[in-house]
Design a protein around this motif. Sequence first.
Motif, PDB file in Angstrom:
ATOM      1  N   HIS A  17       0.840  -1.203   0.000  1.00 22.79           N
ATOM      2  CA  HIS A  17       0.000   0.000   0.000  1.00 22.79           C
ATOM      3  C   HIS A  17       0.874   1.251   0.000  1.00 22.79           C
ATOM      4  O   HIS A  17       2.070   1.195   0.324  1.00 22.79           O
ATOM      5  CB  HIS A  17      -0.924   0.023   1.224  1.00 22.79           C
ATOM      6  N   MET A  19       0.701   5.487   1.294  1.00 26.45           N
ATOM      7  CA  MET A  19      -0.041   6.558   1.966  1.00 26.45           C
ATOM      8  C   MET A  19       0.141   7.814   1.120  1.00 26.45           C
ATOM      9  O   MET A  19       1.273   8.273   0.911  1.00 26.45           O
ATOM     10  CB  MET A  19       0.498   6.787   3.377  1.00 26.45           C
ATOM     11  N   ARG A  24      -4.866   5.590   2.736  1.00 31.27           N
ATOM     12  CA  ARG A  24      -4.187   4.316   2.508  1.00 31.27           C
ATOM     13  C   ARG A  24      -4.713   3.743   1.199  1.00 31.27           C
ATOM     14  O   ARG A  24      -5.909   3.446   1.065  1.00 31.27           O
ATOM     15  CB  ARG A  24      -4.475   3.358   3.667  1.00 31.27           C
ATOM     16  N   GLY A  30       5.353  -0.362  -1.911  1.00 28.22           N
ATOM     17  CA  GLY A  30       5.225   0.568  -0.803  1.00 28.22           C
ATOM     18  C   GLY A  30       6.234   1.687  -0.966  1.00 28.22           C
ATOM     19  O   GLY A  30       7.015   1.688  -1.920  1.00 28.22           O
ATOM     20  N   SER A  35       9.364   7.820   7.642  1.00 25.33           N
ATOM     21  CA  SER A  35       7.973   7.932   8.097  1.00 25.33           C
ATOM     22  C   SER A  35       7.125   7.034   7.198  1.00 25.33           C
ATOM     23  O   SER A  35       7.621   6.090   6.609  1.00 25.33           O
ATOM     24  CB  SER A  35       7.521   9.386   7.995  1.00 25.33           C
ATOM     25  N   ASP A  36       5.837   7.339   7.073  1.00 26.77           N
ATOM     26  CA  ASP A  36       4.978   6.546   6.185  1.00 26.77           C
ATOM     27  C   ASP A  36       5.183   6.916   4.711  1.00 26.77           C
ATOM     28  O   ASP A  36       4.554   6.336   3.835  1.00 26.77           O
ATOM     29  CB  ASP A  36       3.509   6.668   6.590  1.00 26.77           C
ATOM     30  N   ASP A  38       4.455   9.653   3.010  1.00 28.83           N
ATOM     31  CA  ASP A  38       3.349  10.335   2.328  1.00 28.83           C
ATOM     32  C   ASP A  38       3.862  11.585   1.603  1.00 28.83           C
ATOM     33  O   ASP A  38       3.939  12.682   2.169  1.00 28.83           O
ATOM     34  CB  ASP A  38       2.272  10.707   3.352  1.00 28.83           C
ATOM     35  N   GLY A  70       8.324   5.571  11.058  1.00 31.97           N
ATOM     36  CA  GLY A  70       7.000   5.019  10.743  1.00 31.97           C
ATOM     37  C   GLY A  70       5.860   5.969  11.030  1.00 31.97           C
ATOM     38  O   GLY A  70       4.701   5.575  11.079  1.00 31.97           O
ATOM     39  N   ASP A  72       2.875   8.573  11.213  1.00 33.27           N
ATOM     40  CA  ASP A  72       1.715   8.954  10.414  1.00 33.27           C
ATOM     41  C   ASP A  72       1.933  10.418  10.016  1.00 33.27           C
ATOM     42  O   ASP A  72       1.981  11.306  10.865  1.00 33.27           O
ATOM     43  CB  ASP A  72       0.462   8.812  11.285  1.00 33.27           C
ATOM     44  N   SER A  73       2.083  10.667   8.717  1.00 27.03           N
ATOM     45  CA  SER A  73       2.421  12.018   8.273  1.00 27.03           C
ATOM     46  C   SER A  73       1.321  13.023   8.573  1.00 27.03           C
ATOM     47  O   SER A  73       1.560  14.223   8.582  1.00 27.03           O
ATOM     48  CB  SER A  73       2.736  12.016   6.779  1.00 27.03           C
TER      49      SER A  73
END
Length: 160
Positions: A17, A19, A24, A30, A35-36, A38, A70, A72-73
């Motif tokens: 996936h 972000m 998501r 990926g 971070s995620d 994004d 990791g 969440d942006s």
Amino acid sequence: MRVGNGYDVHAFEAGDHLMIGGQRIAFDKGFRAHSDGDVLLHAICDALLGAAGLGDIGRHFPDTDAAWKGADSRHLLQAVIALLHDRGLHCISLDATVVAERPKLARHAPAIVALLAADLSLAADRINIKATTSERMGFCGREEGIAAMATVLLDESATR
Ligand code: MG
């Protein structure tokens, strides 16, 4: 009024996936990122920080800091917005472009706009999210990663 621009890129790695804009999105790769990854929210954070004269996202959320591993942006975005509000700065317009061959983002744009409208306390019709391909050229065209650009306008009046 103060204007700012932001740009970010993340490469793909194995994954299931992406972000993008806090959404998501199921995908066959990926993002490789601390971070995620994004890209869209990172470009928006940099545009906001730029307009405020507050440097860039790397200064506030260094990728050497385990606290943001990791992350969440959306939390980064909310932290940036808080920095602006502390200074009487409010975003009154946001336009952004995501460059990707895949995934197709048009159907995700309304949800991304709704999320940004909530976080920025901004009417949805003052937020525009565009998606384009790179016509198969360059790193985006070869599907090695995704780029995003954002432009914001801030209102400096502290009376809102
Ligand atoms: Mg980034």
